[in-house]
Design an enzyme around this catalytic site. Structure first.
Site, PDB file in Angstrom:
ATOM      1  N   ASN A 150      -4.555  -6.035   4.852  1.00 54.82           N
ATOM      2  CA  ASN A 150      -3.934  -4.827   4.288  1.00 54.82           C
ATOM      3  C   ASN A 150      -3.678  -5.132   2.812  1.00 54.82           C
ATOM      4  O   ASN A 150      -2.692  -5.771   2.465  1.00 54.82           O
ATOM      5  CB  ASN A 150      -2.634  -4.545   5.051  1.00 54.82           C
ATOM      6  CG  ASN A 150      -1.903  -3.318   4.525  1.00 54.82           C
ATOM      7  OD1 ASN A 150      -2.243  -2.772   3.476  1.00 54.82           O
ATOM      8  ND2 ASN A 150      -0.879  -2.913   5.246  1.00 54.82           N
ATOM      9  N   ARG A 183      -7.563  -2.355   6.174  1.00 55.61           N
ATOM     10  CA  ARG A 183      -6.924  -1.062   5.915  1.00 55.61           C
ATOM     11  C   ARG A 183      -7.517  -0.547   4.607  1.00 55.61           C
ATOM     12  O   ARG A 183      -7.413  -1.196   3.571  1.00 55.61           O
ATOM     13  CB  ARG A 183      -5.406  -1.225   5.755  1.00 55.61           C
ATOM     14  CG  ARG A 183      -4.732   0.080   5.365  1.00 55.61           C
ATOM     15  CD  ARG A 183      -3.274  -0.116   4.997  1.00 55.61           C
ATOM     16  NE  ARG A 183      -2.662   1.154   4.637  1.00 55.61           N
ATOM     17  CZ  ARG A 183      -1.631   1.287   3.808  1.00 55.61           C
ATOM     18  NH1 ARG A 183      -1.077   0.222   3.258  1.00 55.61           N
ATOM     19  NH2 ARG A 183      -1.149   2.465   3.528  1.00 55.61           N
ATOM     20  N   HIS A 237      -1.120   6.895   5.429  1.00 57.31           N
ATOM     21  CA  HIS A 237      -0.362   6.249   6.516  1.00 57.31           C
ATOM     22  C   HIS A 237      -0.839   6.749   7.884  1.00 57.31           C
ATOM     23  O   HIS A 237      -0.087   6.700   8.864  1.00 57.31           O
ATOM     24  CB  HIS A 237       1.153   6.537   6.423  1.00 57.31           C
ATOM     25  CG  HIS A 237       1.830   6.007   5.196  1.00 57.31           C
ATOM     26  ND1 HIS A 237       2.720   6.759   4.462  1.00 57.31           N
ATOM     27  CD2 HIS A 237       1.770   4.808   4.576  1.00 57.31           C
ATOM     28  CE1 HIS A 237       3.181   6.050   3.453  1.00 57.31           C
ATOM     29  NE2 HIS A 237       2.599   4.859   3.485  1.00 57.31           N
ATOM     30  N   ARG A 246       8.274   6.282  -6.030  1.00 49.77           N
ATOM     31  CA  ARG A 246       7.509   7.515  -6.298  1.00 49.77           C
ATOM     32  C   ARG A 246       8.397   8.743  -6.134  1.00 49.77           C
ATOM     33  O   ARG A 246       9.211   8.800  -5.218  1.00 49.77           O
ATOM     34  CB  ARG A 246       6.316   7.622  -5.344  1.00 49.77           C
ATOM     35  CG  ARG A 246       5.273   6.542  -5.569  1.00 49.77           C
ATOM     36  CD  ARG A 246       4.195   6.559  -4.492  1.00 49.77           C
ATOM     37  NE  ARG A 246       4.049   5.237  -3.913  1.00 49.77           N
ATOM     38  CZ  ARG A 246       3.394   4.955  -2.803  1.00 49.77           C
ATOM     39  NH1 ARG A 246       2.783   5.908  -2.121  1.00 49.77           N
ATOM     40  NH2 ARG A 246       3.325   3.719  -2.355  1.00 49.77           N
ATOM     41  N   GLU A 300       0.866  -1.066  12.350  1.00 52.78           N
ATOM     42  CA  GLU A 300      -0.434  -0.698  11.790  1.00 52.78           C
ATOM     43  C   GLU A 300      -1.468  -1.804  12.014  1.00 52.78           C
ATOM     44  O   GLU A 300      -2.633  -1.527  12.257  1.00 52.78           O
ATOM     45  CB  GLU A 300      -0.275  -0.434  10.281  1.00 52.78           C
ATOM     46  CG  GLU A 300       0.480   0.840   9.980  1.00 52.78           C
ATOM     47  CD  GLU A 300       1.099   0.845   8.589  1.00 52.78           C
ATOM     48  OE1 GLU A 300       2.077   0.113   8.361  1.00 52.78           O
ATOM     49  OE2 GLU A 300       0.608   1.591   7.726  1.00 52.78           O
TER      50      GLU A 300
END
Ligand SMILES: Nc1ncnc2c1ncn2[C@@H]1O[C@H](COP(=O)(O)OP(=O)(O)O)[C@@H](O)[C@H]1O
Ligand SMILES: CC(=O)OP(=O)(O)O
Ligand SMILES: [Mg+2]
Length: 419
Positions: A20, A107, A196, A257, A400
């Site tokens: 990832n 990923r 995601h 963000r 994940e």
């Protein structure tokens, strides 16, 4: 390259290395898909800085913490990072040359409209990921470098891309399109992609399991609240709406963000404040969100300050929770009927105050948390709504890496992976 051709190259291994690659980090896990166990896990942080750090953990049987090693030395880029990780794994007899390794699962953040499924990587796939760099400038270059380096370290090892965007490709056009000139949008592929997705898919399915129901019958709102944060509305296992858009900037308030702003804020800062487009990009992506509001992006630190009576931290927390509530209401309306609301990722799994604040006042929608259940700590999926509540509220740890490993192994192995 087809999955069938790669089978011949994958030998008989049952292990999958999951990579990832973030903009300045590389997280990895080595899993054995024969039983789903974790063999090693680690993280390279601050890639490109003088203070890079590699933390590698070899897990004991059953996934219990085993031995850990930490190395602090400058690591220039994701190529150097993966080579250092490969050296650590090799030192434990689990290097990328190991015949027990079936594949590497990457990923990949942006897969555009083309990649709706995990995909065995060949030159054409690499070219498409490269073509999408302008819409994921922080993520896709790092993902590409990770793939190329893994290929160079063992050219015979199958590489599989699992896309953050894939789960969201089912969004209907009325949710995926922005209301801007169609020709301009199509020419520049300006639409809402969502991110995601691996987490939203895994958590919505796990939530249905927790309710003892078939995912095909259940409507779930998932709130993935990590450093990046996004919400999704999942109807019968299919994503119908999500909060991130062309890039992972839209939607919820995040660590650094802004999430949603009036697009005219950008024109205003350009014309009136004299900022360059690059400066505004950095402002909204890296200096905004919780960090911009109160100087901290870690929810633990923010709560500590709130508890000490810090008004700036309190306002940042309230803005974060208010945005969550707006999205819960919006997605309730999109779905019409909601069976469950699931909180996941670092903040969603660990912050009882965030969960409490997000649903407070929503009793009219059948949404509430039981104070005691919400405050209890556990690292397994659990319900936190009061007994008999109309809508189940759940905390569901995401995984994940396991999901990427499963999807990767399913592509390269003739054996079905065990659940
Ligand atoms: N005990 C906790 N209480 C509140 N927030 C937490 C806790 N543990 C972790 N977090 C939050 O989780 C965030 C990281 O979430 P994570 O899902 O690991 O992010 P990512 O995968 O996007 O890097 C941290 O920034 C921190 O704010
Ligand atoms: C897409 C995205 O926001 O990812 P992350 O949360 O890992 O930054
Ligand atoms: Mg994460």
């Amino acid at each position: 390259m087809s999955a069938a051709t790669t089978n011949t190259a994958s030998a008989t291994g049952t292990r999958v290395l999951v990579l990832n690659s973030g903009s300045s980090s590389l997280k990895y896990q080595l899993l054995d898909m024969a039983d789903g166990s974790r063999l090693a896990t680690g993280l390279v942080e601050r890639i490109g800085e003088a203070t890079s750090r590699l933390s590698h953990t070899l897990l004991a049987s059953g996934g219990a913490p085993g031995t850990s090693r930490t190395r602090e030395a400058p690591i220039a880029d994701h190529d150097a990072a993966l080579k250092s990780v490969a050296a650590e794994l090799a030192a434990d007899g689990m290097g990328l040359e190991s015949p027990e390794l079936a594949a590497t699962g990457h990923r990949v953040v942006h897969g555009g409209q083309r990649f709706t499924e995990p995909t065995v990587i060949d030159e054409a796939v690499l070219a498409e990921i490269e073509r999408l760099v302008p819409v994921a400038p922080l993520h896709n270059p790092a993902n590409l470098m990770g793939i190329r380096t893994a290929q160079a370290l063992n050219p015979r090892l199958p590489q599989v891309a699992v896309f953050d965007t894939a789960f969201h490709t089912t969004m209907p056009e009325h949710a995926a399109r922005y209301a801007i000139d169609v020709r301009t949008a199509d020419e520049h592929r300006v639409r809402r992609y969502g991110f995601h997705g691996t987490s939203h898919a895994y958590v919505s399915r796990r939530t249905a399991q927790l309710l003892g129901r078939d995912p095909a019958e259940v409507n779930v709102i998932v709130l993935h609240l990590g450093n990046g944060a996004s919400a999704s509305a999942v109807r019968g296992g299919v994503c119908v709406e999500t909060s991130m858009g062309l890039t992972p900037l839209e939607g919820l308030v995040m660590g650094t963000r802004s999430g949603d702003v009036d697009p005219a804020v950008i024109f205003h800062l350009f014309r009136v404040a004299g900022m360059s487009v690059d400066e505004i990009d950095i402002l909204l992506n890296k200096k905004s969100g919780l960090l911009g509001l109160c100087g901290d992006n870690d929810m633990r630190e923010i709560r500590r300050r709130v508890d000490e009576g810090d008004d700036t931290a309190r306002l940042a927390f309230d803005i974060y929770a208010h945005r969550l509530k707006k999205y819960i209401g919006a997605y309730y309306a999109v779905l019409g009927r909601v069976d469950a609301l699931a909180f996941t990722a670092g903040v969603g799994e660990n912050s009882a105050p965030v969960r409490e604040a997000a649903v407070s006042g929503l009793d009219g929608l059948g949404l509430a948390v039981d104070a005691e259940l919400n405050a209890a700590r556990a690292d397994t999926a659990r319900l936190i709504s009061p007994e008999g509540a109309r809508v189940a509220v759940a905390v569901v740890p995401t995984d994940e890496e396991l999901e990427i490993a499963r999807q990767t192994y399913a592509l390269v192995s003739p054996e079905p992976a065990r659940e």
